[in-house]
Each structure stands twice: as structure tokens, then as C-alpha cells.
Design a protein around this motif. Sequence first.
Motif, PDB file in Angstrom:
ATOM      1  N   SER A 231      58.288  40.015  33.766  1.00  0.00           N
ATOM      2  CA  SER A 231      59.128  39.997  34.965  1.00  0.00           C
ATOM      3  C   SER A 231      58.304  39.975  36.249  1.00  0.00           C
ATOM      4  CB  SER A 231      60.069  41.207  34.978  1.00  0.00           C
ATOM      5  OG  SER A 231      59.339  42.417  35.019  1.00  0.00           O
ATOM      6  N   ASN A 232      57.045  40.428  36.174  1.00  0.00           N
ATOM      7  CA  ASN A 232      56.173  40.425  37.353  1.00  0.00           C
ATOM      8  C   ASN A 232      55.110  39.336  37.302  1.00  0.00           C
ATOM      9  OD1 ASN A 232      56.796  43.039  39.089  1.00  0.00           O
ATOM     10  ND2 ASN A 232      56.980  43.639  36.941  1.00  0.00           N
ATOM     11  N   ASN A 233      55.263  38.417  36.359  1.00  0.00           N
ATOM     12  CA  ASN A 233      54.354  37.273  36.229  1.00  0.00           C
ATOM     13  C   ASN A 233      52.884  37.691  36.161  1.00  0.00           C
ATOM     14  OD1 ASN A 233      56.441  35.269  36.355  1.00  0.00           O
ATOM     15  ND2 ASN A 233      56.565  35.628  38.577  1.00  0.00           N
ATOM     16  N   ILE A 234      52.627  38.726  35.377  1.00  0.00           N
ATOM     17  CA  ILE A 234      51.260  39.209  35.188  1.00  0.00           C
ATOM     18  C   ILE A 234      50.652  38.520  33.966  1.00  0.00           C
ATOM     19  CG2 ILE A 234      49.838  41.245  34.741  1.00  0.00           C
ATOM     20  CD1 ILE A 234      52.108  42.912  36.015  1.00  0.00           C
ATOM     21  N   ALA A 235      49.458  38.006  34.108  1.00  0.00           N
ATOM     22  CA  ALA A 235      48.819  37.267  33.016  1.00  0.00           C
ATOM     23  C   ALA A 235      48.330  38.222  31.934  1.00  0.00           C
ATOM     24  CB  ALA A 235      47.663  36.433  33.549  1.00  0.00           C
ATOM     25  N   GLN A 236      48.717  37.945  30.694  1.00  0.00           N
ATOM     26  CA  GLN A 236      48.241  38.737  29.557  1.00  0.00           C
ATOM     27  C   GLN A 236      46.837  38.277  29.193  1.00  0.00           C
ATOM     28  OE1 GLN A 236      51.095  38.974  26.361  1.00  0.00           O
ATOM     29  NE2 GLN A 236      49.559  39.515  24.836  1.00  0.00           N
ATOM     30  N   ASN A 237      45.965  39.217  28.828  1.00  0.00           N
ATOM     31  CA  ASN A 237      44.565  38.877  28.596  1.00  0.00           C
ATOM     32  C   ASN A 237      44.071  39.365  27.232  1.00  0.00           C
ATOM     33  OD1 ASN A 237      42.056  37.749  29.424  1.00  0.00           O
ATOM     34  ND2 ASN A 237      41.298  39.789  29.960  1.00  0.00           N
ATOM     35  N   GLY A 238      44.953  39.381  26.241  1.00  0.00           N
ATOM     36  CA  GLY A 238      44.550  39.824  24.914  1.00  0.00           C
ATOM     37  C   GLY A 238      45.762  40.231  24.100  1.00  0.00           C
ATOM     38  N   LYS A 239      45.501  40.691  22.898  1.00  0.00           N
ATOM     39  CA  LYS A 239      46.562  41.077  21.980  1.00  0.00           C
ATOM     40  C   LYS A 239      47.062  42.488  22.260  1.00  0.00           C
ATOM     41  CE  LYS A 239      46.374  37.248  19.590  1.00  0.00           C
ATOM     42  NZ  LYS A 239      47.514  36.295  19.570  1.00  0.00           N
ATOM     43  N   PRO A 240      48.345  42.744  21.989  1.00  0.00           N
ATOM     44  CA  PRO A 240      48.889  44.098  22.167  1.00  0.00           C
ATOM     45  C   PRO A 240      48.143  45.115  21.299  1.00  0.00           C
ATOM     46  CG  PRO A 240      50.652  42.498  21.841  1.00  0.00           C
ATOM     47  CD  PRO A 240      49.370  41.789  21.532  1.00  0.00           C
TER      48      PRO A 240
END
Length: 355
Positions: A231-240
Motif C-alpha cells: 500500500s506504500n509502494n515500498i520495494a521488497q528486497n528479499g524473501k519473507p
Amino acid sequence: MKILKYLFFLLLIGIIAISIYFGTKDGSFNIAESKVIDAPAQVVYDNVKDFKNWQTWGPWMAEDPNIQITYAEKTEGEGGSYSWTSEEMGNGAMEIVKVIPGKEIDQKIEFNTPFGDSKSDVYWRFEDTATQGETKVTWGMKGEQSFMEKVYFGLFSNEELEPGIRDMYQSGLTKLDSVVTSQMKQFTVHVDGITQYEGGYYMYATTSSSMLDVGVKMGEVMGQVMGYIQSNNIAQNGKPFAVYNQIDTANNSVIFSAGIPVTDRVITPPGSPVVTGFMEPVTTLKTTLKGDYDNLQQAYAKANEYLAQNGLIPHPTAKMFEVYVTDPGEVPNPANFITEIYMPIVSPQEPEDSI
């Protein structure tokens, strides 16, 4: 001679009567059996879509162990086919004519009998049930009996078409259930050895749970973090991943954080349940589990055994964590889930009292 003529006419009348009876008798049939299997539809479908898989659960193997099967170059998808020869069951062939992956398979089956060739439609349906993770599987066959088939089953056979097919389909679905269940329980554990985890920023939320409810809670909290990121358009940088902050075996409870790596530090508003953390680089013992999360206990046991056998010292402050390499939404079979377990240790090059 008159008696012979009389008997001949009686026989002729009988033949005509039988021909009329069976010629006008409805020979259409639509026979289907269903079974609810405790597995996702895609997992069940994957065991049916390829004819080469049928040997593991096909009911006809029990009918004739000497059945000879010949596979075409293509055995799945539209145009896939195979054929068989059998002294017990006769000869035949089957071809796939339509596929909706994970949902439907339509096939054509042909039996070669002394009365001629017989063709019918075979269909498979894979439907979700009200219970998540369950699938209603339907296996059916429909078609039209030829005149000679109606005569054969009406006069000469002690067996009837419908009960015979139903028994075979019931047996096949039961075996299919067993095969799928067994496949989903398969797992492997591999201790990969000492590795350096580089760390970095991550968004996370923390909660407590009983050990039995960790899986459910993990899904809820991870969904909360993922929702915030998207919702905040934050880029994911790896696996959960999940960090285990405190484990209380006496009270069967655990406090953990569900996190998702991000590139940079994110300033969240006051009171936000999702916040930013930073994981320092740390030396760890890495262990990989391929299989359902239910097998994590065996993975941890093997990792702890490795620690003891190799004289490795657990880190006094860093928390152990799990990285979830596969997304269950994309990998339906839990036997293919990949989980990496990282247990921080005192670096073999660094004495414990220097930390």
C-alpha cells in the motif's frame, strides 16, 4: 421337416425380438465417482495430468499385473496419449482432448473388443471445497453402448457395465488419495554449514502465540506487513522471514516477528504496528528444509545435532530466524516448500568473550 421349419421360424422370431429389444434399448451412460482429497486442486491435478503418473494409482494394475502399456512421445496436455494390451481387460487407447490446468481434463477412450471398437468420453473435474486445501475430484465416463455391447451385457455377461466402472473408479480415486497424501508428507533436511548472513533493513510486526498456532499467526502477521509494503509502494528486497525473539517451552508460547527485507530505512507513523528494523551481519549455521512447515522440528533437531558434533557455540544475543524461499500461493505442494533456517553462532575465528 415341418418341425424343423417351425423351430427355425421360432428361432428367427426370437432373434428379431431380441434385435428389436436391444436395438431400441437406451444404451447411453454417464457414470462418475467423486472423492474429497485433503490436498490442493493443483497437487491432485498434477498426479492426473500425465499418463505416466497413472501407473502409481491406476486400478487396472491390480486387475492385470501383466498389462502392457505403450506411451506416446507426448503423455500430457492436449494430444497426449497412451495405449495398452491386456489379456484380462482387452486392448485400448486413451487421448487427452481438452485441458483447463488445475480444473478440468477431457479425454477420449477406445476399447478394442471382439464386438468391434467402442469409444467413450472420460472426464476429470477438480473443485475446491468449503474447507481450504481440500479438493473434490470427479472421475467419469459417458458414451453410447453399441448394439453388440448391449446384447453382450444383456445376455452373456454376469457383470454390468455401470457397477464395474464404478468399482474401478472408486478404487482408483482411493489409491490416488493415498499417493497424493504420501507425496505431500515427503521432506528432506540438509545442513548447509556455516554461512555469513549479510542482514539489512526490513519491515516487521511482532506478536505472541502458542507454539501450535504459530503457523496461523505467522500468516496473519506476514499478511499485515506485506499489505503495508504494497500500500506504500515500498520495494521488497528479499524473501519473507521470521525472527524468534523468545521461546518459552515451559508455557508452550513464542514471541516472534514476521519481516520482509527492504532496501532502505522506512520511517513509519507513530503507533504503526509495522515498523522498520535492521539486522546486523551475522555468522550462522544454515539448514535447509524442503517440505511442509510441520517438519521444522526435525530440521531444528538436525541443526542442533550438527552444532554439538562440531563444537559450534550459539550466539549469546543474536536471534535465530527462518527465511521462506517459496510462496505457498505459488507452490501448492507443501513437499516443495523451501525454508532456510539460520542459527547465529559465535564465529569460529572469533572467541566468545569478545562479543
